[in-house]
Write a protein that holds these residues in place. Structure first.
Motif, PDB file in Angstrom:
ATOM      1  N   ILE A 231       0.806  -1.021  -0.142  1.00 56.74           N
ATOM      2  CA  ILE A 231       0.084  -0.147  -0.031  1.00 56.74           C
ATOM      3  C   ILE A 231       0.737   0.988   0.031  1.00 56.74           C
ATOM      4  N   ILE A 232       1.784   1.072   0.783  1.00 61.18           N
ATOM      5  CA  ILE A 232       2.728   2.404   0.954  1.00 61.18           C
ATOM      6  C   ILE A 232       3.822   2.601  -0.303  1.00 61.18           C
ATOM      7  N   LYS A 233       4.122   1.421  -0.964  1.00 56.14           N
ATOM      8  CA  LYS A 233       4.725   1.673  -2.340  1.00 56.14           C
ATOM      9  C   LYS A 233       3.816   2.402  -3.375  1.00 56.14           C
ATOM     10  N   ILE A 234       2.650   1.775  -3.279  1.00 57.77           N
ATOM     11  CA  ILE A 234       1.600   2.241  -4.419  1.00 57.77           C
ATOM     12  C   ILE A 234       1.353   3.547  -4.314  1.00 57.77           C
ATOM     13  N   HIS A 235       1.150   4.086  -2.807  1.00 56.86           N
ATOM     14  CA  HIS A 235       0.728   5.453  -2.615  1.00 56.86           C
ATOM     15  C   HIS A 235       2.262   6.544  -2.887  1.00 56.86           C
ATOM     16  N   GLU A 236       3.129   5.957  -2.647  1.00 54.71           N
ATOM     17  CA  GLU A 236       4.471   6.666  -2.995  1.00 54.71           C
ATOM     18  C   GLU A 236       4.499   6.755  -4.641  1.00 54.71           C
ATOM     19  N   PHE A 237       4.188   5.862  -5.109  1.00 54.18           N
ATOM     20  CA  PHE A 237       4.360   5.749  -6.578  1.00 54.18           C
ATOM     21  C   PHE A 237       3.392   6.884  -7.339  1.00 54.18           C
ATOM     22  N   PHE A 238       2.162   7.032  -6.693  1.00 55.03           N
ATOM     23  CA  PHE A 238       1.341   7.944  -7.301  1.00 55.03           C
ATOM     24  C   PHE A 238       1.486   9.317  -6.831  1.00 55.03           C
ATOM     25  N   PHE A 239       2.035   9.526  -5.641  1.00 56.40           N
ATOM     26  CA  PHE A 239       2.096  11.088  -4.984  1.00 56.40           C
ATOM     27  C   PHE A 239       3.241  11.459  -4.747  1.00 56.40           C
ATOM     28  N   ASP A 240       4.354  10.586  -4.637  1.00 58.08           N
ATOM     29  CA  ASP A 240       5.884  10.967  -4.303  1.00 58.08           C
ATOM     30  C   ASP A 240       6.813  10.998  -5.269  1.00 58.08           C
ATOM     31  N   GLU A 241       6.756   9.875  -6.046  1.00 56.42           N
ATOM     32  CA  GLU A 241       7.796   9.643  -7.347  1.00 56.42           C
ATOM     33  C   GLU A 241       7.432  10.773  -8.194  1.00 56.42           C
ATOM     34  N   ASP A 242       8.503  11.240  -9.035  1.00 52.78           N
ATOM     35  CA  ASP A 242       8.536  12.250 -10.107  1.00 52.78           C
ATOM     36  C   ASP A 242       8.003  11.614 -11.303  1.00 52.78           C
TER      37      ASP A 242
END
Length: 242
Positions: A231-242
């Motif tokens: 869940i954390i990885k998916i959320h970071e992909f959508f909102f934290d990764e460039d």
């Protein structure tokens, strides 16, 4: 191959010195057999990863022909052991559209493709993709899903507050950590055999358990569990990764 090399060095280092003095070679043979088994397991997982990526790409090309320039990578195969793969209930792929003018690719829309698996999806022949059900979601749908999940997982009932926390904060193991003075949202601490349920859509129910996001697929009656780390990885992909 790098993993196998490092594992080999570690095992050799850990062999007691007295093993070298044994003449029958039994210990060396056992280590060699262990290395072969480890190598076979790593190779099998890598082969399944490549097979899954190929099938996911074929599904995307068939069902979404608007994707003409994109990258597709598995999100959750890294670190998986062969014995754990058969119990995996979802495989996820992060997809990124891009534009290309002959120089540097310009990155665009992000999506995540879920492959929800049913019992027996891995057999002696590899992956049976007839037992995989596909869902493609974008950042807006993920936000809707996480809002519904966070609402049932916490005492916070205000969707606006939850959305702001999800958008500006960080998903962690125990909830949502606010950034820049934003509110923290703590998830309930419940036992591993306790479940909180919300009816999300005509296709899914969400189940909160302290260790995972449960998705109950109404069509197949399958209960899928997405671990908190994914869940954390998916959320970071959508909102934290460039």
């Amino acid at each position: 191959m790098k993993k196998l090399f490092l594992i080999s060095i570690l095992i050799i280092y850990l062999i007691p010195n007295q093993v070298k003095a044994q003449n029958d070679g039994a210990a060396v043979a056992a280590v060699a057999g262990g290395l072969l088994a480890i190598g076979a397991g790593i190779a099998a997982v890598e082969q399944m990863k490549e097979q899954a990526e190929l099938t996911a790409t074929q599904w995307l090309l068939t069902n979404h022909p608007e994707y003409t320039k994109f990258s597709l990578k598995t999100l959750d195969f890294d670190g998986k052991k062969l014995k754990d793969m058969s119990t995996t209930s979802v495989i996820t792929f992060k997809i990124r559209k891009f534009d290309f003018n002959g120089e540097e690719p310009k990155l665009g829309e992000k999506t995540v493709l879920f492959g929800f698996t049913s019992f027996g999806w891995i057999n002696e022949y590899g992956i049976d993709f007839d037992k995989v059900k596909w869902f493609l979601i974008d950042s807006e749908e993920w936000m809707n899903m996480m809002t519904a999940y966070s609402k049932v997982a916490s005492s916070e009932g205000n969707e606006h507050i939850i959305r702001e926390a999800l958008k500006n904060g960080k998903v962690v193991n125990r909830g949502i950590k606010g950034k820049n003075g934003g509110e923290d949202i703590d998830f309930y601490k419940i036992d591993g055999d306790m479940y909180l349920v919300t009816d999300y859509s005509p296709h899914m129910k969400f189940i909160y358990n302290e260790r995972s996001l449960g998705i109950f697929l109404k069509e197949t009656s399958d209960l899928i569990q997405i671990g908190r780390g994914d869940i954390i990885k998916i959320h970071e992909f959508f909102f934290d990764e460039d």
